[in-house]
Design a protein around this motif. Structure first.
Motif, PDB file in Angstrom:
ATOM      1  N   ARG A  33       0.492  -1.310   0.125  1.00 39.82           N
ATOM      2  CA  ARG A  33       0.454  -0.493  -0.302  1.00 39.82           C
ATOM      3  C   ARG A  33       0.619   0.621  -0.605  1.00 39.82           C
ATOM      4  N   VAL A  34       1.968   0.916  -0.383  1.00 43.40           N
ATOM      5  CA  VAL A  34       3.117   2.492  -0.648  1.00 43.40           C
ATOM      6  C   VAL A  34       3.062   2.831  -2.375  1.00 43.40           C
ATOM      7  N   THR A  35       2.629   4.203  -1.790  1.00 43.65           N
ATOM      8  CA  THR A  35       1.991   5.658  -3.136  1.00 43.65           C
ATOM      9  C   THR A  35       3.282   5.891  -3.574  1.00 43.65           C
ATOM     10  N   LEU A  36       4.229   6.010  -4.456  1.00 41.64           N
ATOM     11  CA  LEU A  36       5.446   6.386  -5.137  1.00 41.64           C
ATOM     12  C   LEU A  36       4.694   7.747  -6.101  1.00 41.64           C
ATOM     13  N   GLY A  37       5.343   8.578  -5.388  1.00 43.97           N
ATOM     14  CA  GLY A  37       5.044   9.984  -6.500  1.00 43.97           C
ATOM     15  C   GLY A  37       5.038  10.065  -7.908  1.00 43.97           C
ATOM     16  N   VAL A  38       5.097  10.819  -8.712  1.00 44.17           N
ATOM     17  CA  VAL A  38       5.880  11.384 -10.121  1.00 44.17           C
ATOM     18  C   VAL A  38       6.948  11.768 -10.085  1.00 44.17           C
ATOM     19  N   ALA A  40       9.669  10.224  -8.487  1.00 45.04           N
ATOM     20  CA  ALA A  40      10.619  10.401  -7.262  1.00 45.04           C
ATOM     21  C   ALA A  40      11.276   9.048  -7.093  1.00 45.04           C
ATOM     22  N   THR A  41      12.409   8.675  -6.273  1.00 45.05           N
ATOM     23  CA  THR A  41      13.724   8.772  -6.970  1.00 45.05           C
ATOM     24  C   THR A  41      13.841   7.370  -5.744  1.00 45.05           C
ATOM     25  N   ILE A  42      14.071   6.044  -5.546  1.00 42.23           N
ATOM     26  CA  ILE A  42      14.029   5.339  -4.644  1.00 42.23           C
ATOM     27  C   ILE A  42      15.365   4.514  -4.815  1.00 42.23           C
ATOM     28  N   ALA A  56       5.926  13.579  -5.048  1.00 36.95           N
ATOM     29  CA  ALA A  56       6.563  13.846  -6.329  1.00 36.95           C
ATOM     30  C   ALA A  56       7.822  14.659  -5.904  1.00 36.95           C
ATOM     31  N   GLN A  57       8.586  13.771  -6.969  1.00 33.03           N
ATOM     32  CA  GLN A  57      10.160  13.999  -6.657  1.00 33.03           C
ATOM     33  C   GLN A  57      10.751  14.205  -5.808  1.00 33.03           C
ATOM     34  N   ALA A  58      10.290  13.748  -4.874  1.00 37.13           N
ATOM     35  CA  ALA A  58      11.466  13.447  -3.730  1.00 37.13           C
ATOM     36  C   ALA A  58      12.755  12.377  -3.708  1.00 37.13           C
ATOM     37  N   VAL A  59      13.172  12.133  -3.110  1.00 37.98           N
ATOM     38  CA  VAL A  59      14.684  11.667  -3.371  1.00 37.98           C
ATOM     39  C   VAL A  59      14.655  10.850  -2.146  1.00 37.98           C
ATOM     40  N   VAL A  60      14.511   9.355  -2.175  1.00 35.54           N
ATOM     41  CA  VAL A  60      14.907   8.748  -0.319  1.00 35.54           C
ATOM     42  C   VAL A  60      15.391   7.771  -0.747  1.00 35.54           C
ATOM     43  N   SER A  61      16.785   7.497   0.049  1.00 32.40           N
ATOM     44  CA  SER A  61      18.416   6.913   0.367  1.00 32.40           C
ATOM     45  C   SER A  61      18.455   6.394   1.444  1.00 32.40           C
ATOM     46  N   VAL A  62      17.287   6.138   2.463  1.00 31.33           N
ATOM     47  CA  VAL A  62      16.898   6.018   3.744  1.00 31.33           C
ATOM     48  C   VAL A  62      15.732   5.392   3.844  1.00 31.33           C
ATOM     49  N   ASP A  63      16.011   3.695   5.166  1.00 25.89           N
ATOM     50  CA  ASP A  63      15.096   3.036   5.662  1.00 25.89           C
ATOM     51  C   ASP A  63      13.561   4.320   5.906  1.00 25.89           C
ATOM     52  N   THR A  69       4.683   9.747   5.564  1.00 25.04           N
ATOM     53  CA  THR A  69       4.792  10.618   4.808  1.00 25.04           C
ATOM     54  C   THR A  69       6.623  11.204   3.879  1.00 25.04           C
ATOM     55  N   VAL A  70       7.143  10.901   3.214  1.00 22.52           N
ATOM     56  CA  VAL A  70       8.498  11.030   2.161  1.00 22.52           C
ATOM     57  C   VAL A  70       8.663  12.415   1.923  1.00 22.52           C
ATOM     58  N   VAL A  71       8.626  13.836   1.750  1.00 23.07           N
ATOM     59  CA  VAL A  71       9.072  14.841   0.797  1.00 23.07           C
ATOM     60  C   VAL A  71      10.469  15.544   0.822  1.00 23.07           C
ATOM     61  N   GLY A  72      11.036  15.613  -0.066  1.00 21.00           N
ATOM     62  CA  GLY A  72      12.225  16.274  -0.688  1.00 21.00           C
ATOM     63  C   GLY A  72      13.358  15.514  -0.888  1.00 21.00           C
ATOM     64  N   THR A  73      14.454  15.578   0.000  1.00 25.19           N
ATOM     65  CA  THR A  73      15.813  14.344   0.264  1.00 25.19           C
ATOM     66  C   THR A  73      15.213  13.912   1.076  1.00 25.19           C
ATOM     67  N   ASN A  74      15.032  12.699   1.565  1.00 24.19           N
ATOM     68  CA  ASN A  74      14.583  12.080   2.924  1.00 24.19           C
ATOM     69  C   ASN A  74      14.093  12.907   3.824  1.00 24.19           C
ATOM     70  N   ASN A  75      13.670  13.709   4.287  1.00 23.02           N
ATOM     71  CA  ASN A  75      12.532  14.511   5.058  1.00 23.02           C
ATOM     72  C   ASN A  75      11.334  13.407   5.312  1.00 23.02           C
ATOM     73  N   LEU A  76      11.582  13.025   5.799  1.00 23.33           N
ATOM     74  CA  LEU A  76      10.508  12.122   6.652  1.00 23.33           C
ATOM     75  C   LEU A  76       9.535  12.412   7.647  1.00 23.33           C
ATOM     76  N   LEU A  77       8.340  13.354   7.120  1.00 19.80           N
ATOM     77  CA  LEU A  77       7.259  13.376   7.900  1.00 19.80           C
ATOM     78  C   LEU A  77       5.971  12.615   8.464  1.00 19.80           C
ATOM     79  N   ASP A  78       6.031  12.864  10.003  1.00 18.69           N
ATOM     80  CA  ASP A  78       4.977  11.609  10.694  1.00 18.69           C
ATOM     81  C   ASP A  78       3.424  12.457  10.850  1.00 18.69           C
ATOM     82  N   PRO A  79       2.352  11.591   9.956  1.00 19.29           N
ATOM     83  CA  PRO A  79       1.115  12.065   9.486  1.00 19.29           C
ATOM     84  C   PRO A  79       0.792  12.927  11.238  1.00 19.29           C
TER      85      PRO A  79
END
Length: 117
Positions: A33-38, A40-42, A56-63, A69-79
């Motif tokens: 149930r993961v959503t990967l925006g337009v 996005a780079t994992i 969208a356009q987020a970059v993820v290189s960490v668990d 929710t991930v926005v930007g570069t490895n910026n994790l947001l807790d809902p």
């Protein structure tokens, strides 16, 4: 090879990339149930938990833990933390389907915030 869980939404231009040249696991594992925006780079041998949203356009290189929710570069947001902030300052913005977002100090915003009264 990247692994992808069930019921995932992957929009166009998403990259699930490997890192290094070693003959070990180099690509990400995506939970359920993961959503990967337009766009996005994992990248890398990382785990994206269940029920995660990658903007969208987020970059993820960490668990990424489940439910984040991930926005930007490895910026994790807790809902859960974001919802608590909204409860602390509920009068910042009001939403009305006809007016959309309105400032609470405007006449339309005050009416929308108080149920049209």
């Amino acid at each position: 090879t990247a692994t992808i869980g069930r019921d995932c939404t992957i929009l166009h231009g998403v990259t699930l990339g490997g890192t290094g040249k070693a003959r070990t696991k180099r690509h990400p594992s995506i939970g359920d149930r993961v959503t990967l925006g337009v766009g996005a780079t994992i990248v890398g041998d990382i785990r994206i938990g269940d029920d995660v949203t990658v903007a969208a356009q987020a970059v993820v290189s960490v668990d990424v833990p489940p439910g984040m929710t991930v926005v930007g570069t490895n910026n994790l947001l807790d809902p859960a933390k974001l919802a608590a902030r909204v409860r602390e300052a509920p009068d910042v913005w009001a939403f009305d389907p006809e007016l959309h977002l309105v400032a609470p100090d405007s006449d339309a915003g005050a009416a929308a915030w108080h149920g049209g009264k």
